[in-house]
Scaffold this motif. Structure first.
Motif, PDB file in Angstrom:
ATOM      1  N   LEU A 244     -84.477 -25.784  82.180  1.00 62.71           N
ATOM      2  CA  LEU A 244     -84.360 -26.971  83.036  1.00 62.71           C
ATOM      3  C   LEU A 244     -83.415 -26.706  84.206  1.00 62.71           C
ATOM      4  N   LEU A 245     -82.314 -26.029  83.922  1.00 60.76           N
ATOM      5  CA  LEU A 245     -81.338 -25.748  84.972  1.00 60.76           C
ATOM      6  C   LEU A 245     -81.961 -24.872  86.056  1.00 60.76           C
ATOM      7  N   SER A 246     -82.706 -23.829  85.627  1.00 66.05           N
ATOM      8  CA  SER A 246     -83.349 -22.936  86.594  1.00 66.05           C
ATOM      9  C   SER A 246     -84.379 -23.696  87.425  1.00 66.05           C
ATOM     10  N   LYS A 247     -85.176 -24.530  86.770  1.00 67.08           N
ATOM     11  CA  LYS A 247     -86.224 -25.275  87.463  1.00 67.08           C
ATOM     12  C   LYS A 247     -85.620 -26.262  88.469  1.00 67.08           C
ATOM     13  N   ASP A 248     -84.607 -26.995  88.042  1.00 68.55           N
ATOM     14  CA  ASP A 248     -84.006 -28.004  88.925  1.00 68.55           C
ATOM     15  C   ASP A 248     -83.272 -27.367  90.101  1.00 68.55           C
ATOM     16  N   ILE A 254     -80.557 -30.230  91.851  1.00 69.07           N
ATOM     17  CA  ILE A 254     -79.171 -30.235  91.378  1.00 69.07           C
ATOM     18  C   ILE A 254     -78.398 -29.098  92.032  1.00 69.07           C
ATOM     19  N   VAL A 255     -77.072 -29.174  91.906  1.00 69.70           N
ATOM     20  CA  VAL A 255     -76.204 -28.100  92.390  1.00 69.70           C
ATOM     21  C   VAL A 255     -75.313 -27.644  91.226  1.00 69.70           C
ATOM     22  N   PRO A 256     -75.648 -26.519  90.573  1.00 72.34           N
ATOM     23  CA  PRO A 256     -74.772 -26.008  89.516  1.00 72.34           C
ATOM     24  C   PRO A 256     -73.406 -25.640  90.091  1.00 72.34           C
TER      25      PRO A 256
END
Length: 680
Positions: A244-248, A254-256
């Motif tokens: 999910l983090l990679s996709k978003d 999003i901004v990690p």
């Protein structure tokens, strides 16, 4: 963390405000990947990216710099971009071709505002970005406070990936490591190497759980399945969270947020792993730019004209290999190089995804697509460069260098599209336009260092005009007798003011043939000749003149005689018609965060400006726009003061609006200076 097949070569731009530590981060990334054996120091001028004379003199980055590295079998190109707001064009051009931006920020709440325009550009262009909070070893604010301030200037949710491990020190808490919020593992920083895995400190567990829950809730805003898991108190698999983090990130949703201290190599290996696993490939950039994937080969995002090595074009390859000697856009490539700062290593060819420098493409410019067919894909787009905000008039120190100067300026403006130059048709000065004083001073240094062309510079002259308030009829006769034909012309003219913006009007009111038709045009020409410089010393506008009577001689009258008589009439009449100075007034739109709006008002009124309107700036949450009218003479250095009042982020746009009467001491001073200059 999930395993994955090696990706195509990818590219990351390091961007952020001045002094945030981007160059130090590049050195650490290159050191961590083995691309360099020893880190350089910005103060000593030994870093990979700041090797130019202009950068060394200022101890700061003055242009983008690229360097490639291999990490766990994958190729990366890192582009270090200057942080000065005056050099923003460099960062913009690099960002447009990158797979991800690493936004480097200091852990200082009061500096969060400086990131607003950068976040806006990234989001407007849908460029994925990771926020790296640098200098955590010097942090005086908590991560929660820093994130709150940064979130206020980011339209995308900031998703914290780590929480710091702090231990008490003699000068306050020291940050010694971090906890990864997905794997829930704790690490201790190990300078120059990967962090050491340690047991999770018990005292950090409450903060870790709180931050992890916040991270999952932000991810769940973009995924219904994760939302259902959280609502049912199910523990989502780590694999799902990573995906999910990679996709978003790839979708710019999003901004990690990562933490570290580049000077001490802290958090750098973790950043590299995040880049490797989460950043999309070059096909996403190609789609974003509107490349069709069929014929497009490369996009040029920087050119560099060097004194000895000639022209190099930095390009990102998006389709097919580019070999030395290939022909693109009808031009033959003379060399393919992999760059490390200003040093280049020749390679036989560049591969898709890589950044290479291509030699001797004399016709290529920034933003061009290079293709084998020479055709630009129909959907391709490249934004216009930043508009100039500051200008200086320049002259060569040696008059013999004037021709060389024009050619050198053309090359500088080719290398940096936010620079431009041209002759002012009103003042006849050669003007260099840019983003600010620092920007132009760097350009002057390059003229001297690269082209051996030192220049003098000064504040540009203002395009004042003059007009009249009164109306008058004037008679003038020009008579000269010498051997042979003489010269004779007699004119009666009337002059009067006309509506502002009209310019000049000429009326033929001659009746009965007192002045033959063949000479009417000469009278108008003589009047126009005079209007180039009126009684106050400036071009005359918004005046009408009529020829209503006169006399001629069948032998001695000529075009030149009537032209001279008309000029004499104007010379006699104009000083008697109450001449008045006109100054150019510009319509200005000043934009800044709304907490600085009052300062912008004071800035405008302090420069003889008239505020017309103000309100929220469209598409910029938390920003205001102030519309005003401002004299051109007050615009020259306004950007310098505006930036000093707004943490460097304030900006303005301007256009000529009208001419307005200027009277009193200011007008007297302008006229005196003009007359003194004319006397020399």
């Amino acid at each position: 963390m999930p395993g994955r097949a090696p990706a195509a070569p990818r590219c990351a731009a390091l961007v952020g405000p001045y002094l945030s530590g981007k160059t130090a981060l590049l050195e650490s990334l290159l050191f961590a990947t083995g691309a360099i054996s020893r880190k350089g120091n910005a103060k000593e001028g030994t870093t990979v990216s700041d090797s130019s004379p202009e950068a060394k003199a200022r101890k700061m980055s003055v242009e983008m710099s690229t360097a490639s590295a291999d990490y766990l079998g994958e190729t990366w190109t890192f582009i270090d971009c200057p942080g000065s707001v005056e050099l923003a064009q460099e960062a913009r051009n690099a960002l447009l071709v990158c797979d991800v931006a690493v936004v480097v920020a200091e852990p200082v709440v009061d500096k969060a505002l400086t990131l607003g325009p950068l976040f806006k550009f990234l989001d407007d262009n849908q460029i994925p970005h990771i926020l790296f909070i640098n200098k955590m070893d010097q942090a005086e604010h908590t991560v929660r406070e820093i994130l709150e301030a940064l979130q206020a200037v980011s339209s995308r949710p900031l998703v914290l990936r780590q929480v710091p491990i702090r231990v008490p020190g003699k000068d306050g808490d020291d940050v010694t490591g971090y906890v990864d919020l997905i794997s829930e593992r704790a690490y201790k920083y190990h300078p120059g190497q990967e962090s050491d895995l340690i047991k999770m400190p018990e005292e950090i567990l409450p903060r870790e759980q709180e931050a992890r829950t916040a991270m999952l809730e932000k991810l769940a805003d973009f995924d219904d399945h994760l939302m259902e898991e959280l609502l049912s108190d199910a523990v989502p698999p780590k694999e799902e969270i990573y995906q999910l983090l990679s996709k978003d990130l790839a979708d710019d949703l999003i901004v990690p947020v990562m933490l570290g201290a580049a000077e001490k190599d802290a958090g750098v290996h973790r950043l590299l792993k995040a880049l490797r696993h989460d950043v999309p490939g070059p096909e996403v950039v190609a789609k974003r730019l509107g490349l069709d994937g069929k014929d497009a080969s490369a996009v040029i995002f920087k050119t560099s004209n060097q004194q000895h090595s000639g022209k190099l074009s930095l390009a990102r390859i998006f389709g097919g290999k580019i070999a030395d000697g290939a022909t693109l856009n009808g031009q033959r490539i003379a060399g393919v190089l992999k760059m490390k700062g200003h040093a280049g290593e020749k390679v036989p060819a560049g591969n898709p995804g890589e950044v290479v420098a291509l030699g001797r493409l004399e016709q290529a410019k920034t933003g061009d697509v290079l293709t084998a067919s020479g055709k630009t894909p129909s959907g391709y787009k490249w934004p216009d460069p930043l508009r100039p905000l500051f200008a200086l008039a320049i002259d060569v120190e040696n008059r013999n260098d004037e021709v060389k100067l024009t050619a050198a300026l053309a090359k500088l403006c080719e290398d940096d599209p936010s620079l431009s130059f041209g002759h002012d048709p009103d003042t006849h000065e050669l003007l260099l336009y840019g983003q600010g004083e620092v920007h132009l001073n760097i350009a002057f240094d390059r003229l001297k260092n690269r082209f051996n062309l030192p220049v003098k510079h000064r504040r540009p002259s203002i395009s004042y005009r003059e007009t009249i308030r009164g109306q008058l009829k004037q008679h003038a006769r020009f008579k000269r007798q010498s051997g042979g034909h003489g010269q004779f012309a007699d004119v009666h003219v009337e002059i009067w003011p006309v509506q502002r913006g009209t310019g000049f009007e000429f009326h033929d009111r001659v009746v009965g043939g007192s002045v033959p038709r063949t000479f009417i045009g000469s009278v108008e020409e003589g009047i126009r000749d005079y209007l180039v410089r009126g009684p106050l010393g400036f071009p005359v506008v918004d005046v009408a003149a009529a020829l209503f009577d006169g006399q001629y001689h069948s032998v001695d009258s000529s075009d030149m005689a009537f032209k001279t008589a008309a000029r004499m009439a104007m010379q006699e009449a104009m000083p008697k018609c109450n001449p008045v100075l006109l100054e150019p007034i510009y319509a200005v739109e000043v934009a800044a965060p709304n907490e600085f709006t009052a300062r912008c008002h004071n800035l405008i009124t302090g420069r003889r400006g008239q505020i017309l309107n103000f309100g929220a700036k469209d598409g910029w949450p938390g920003w205001d726009m102030v519309e005003a009218l401002l004299p051109q003479s007050e615009l020259h250095d306004m950007i310098i003061e505006l930036r000093s009042l707004t943490l460097g982020v304030g900006n303005f746009a301007y256009r000529f609006d009208h001419l307005q009467e200027l009277t009193g001491r200011l007008a007297d001073k302008v006229v005196e200076q003009r007359q003194a200059a004319a006397a020399h």
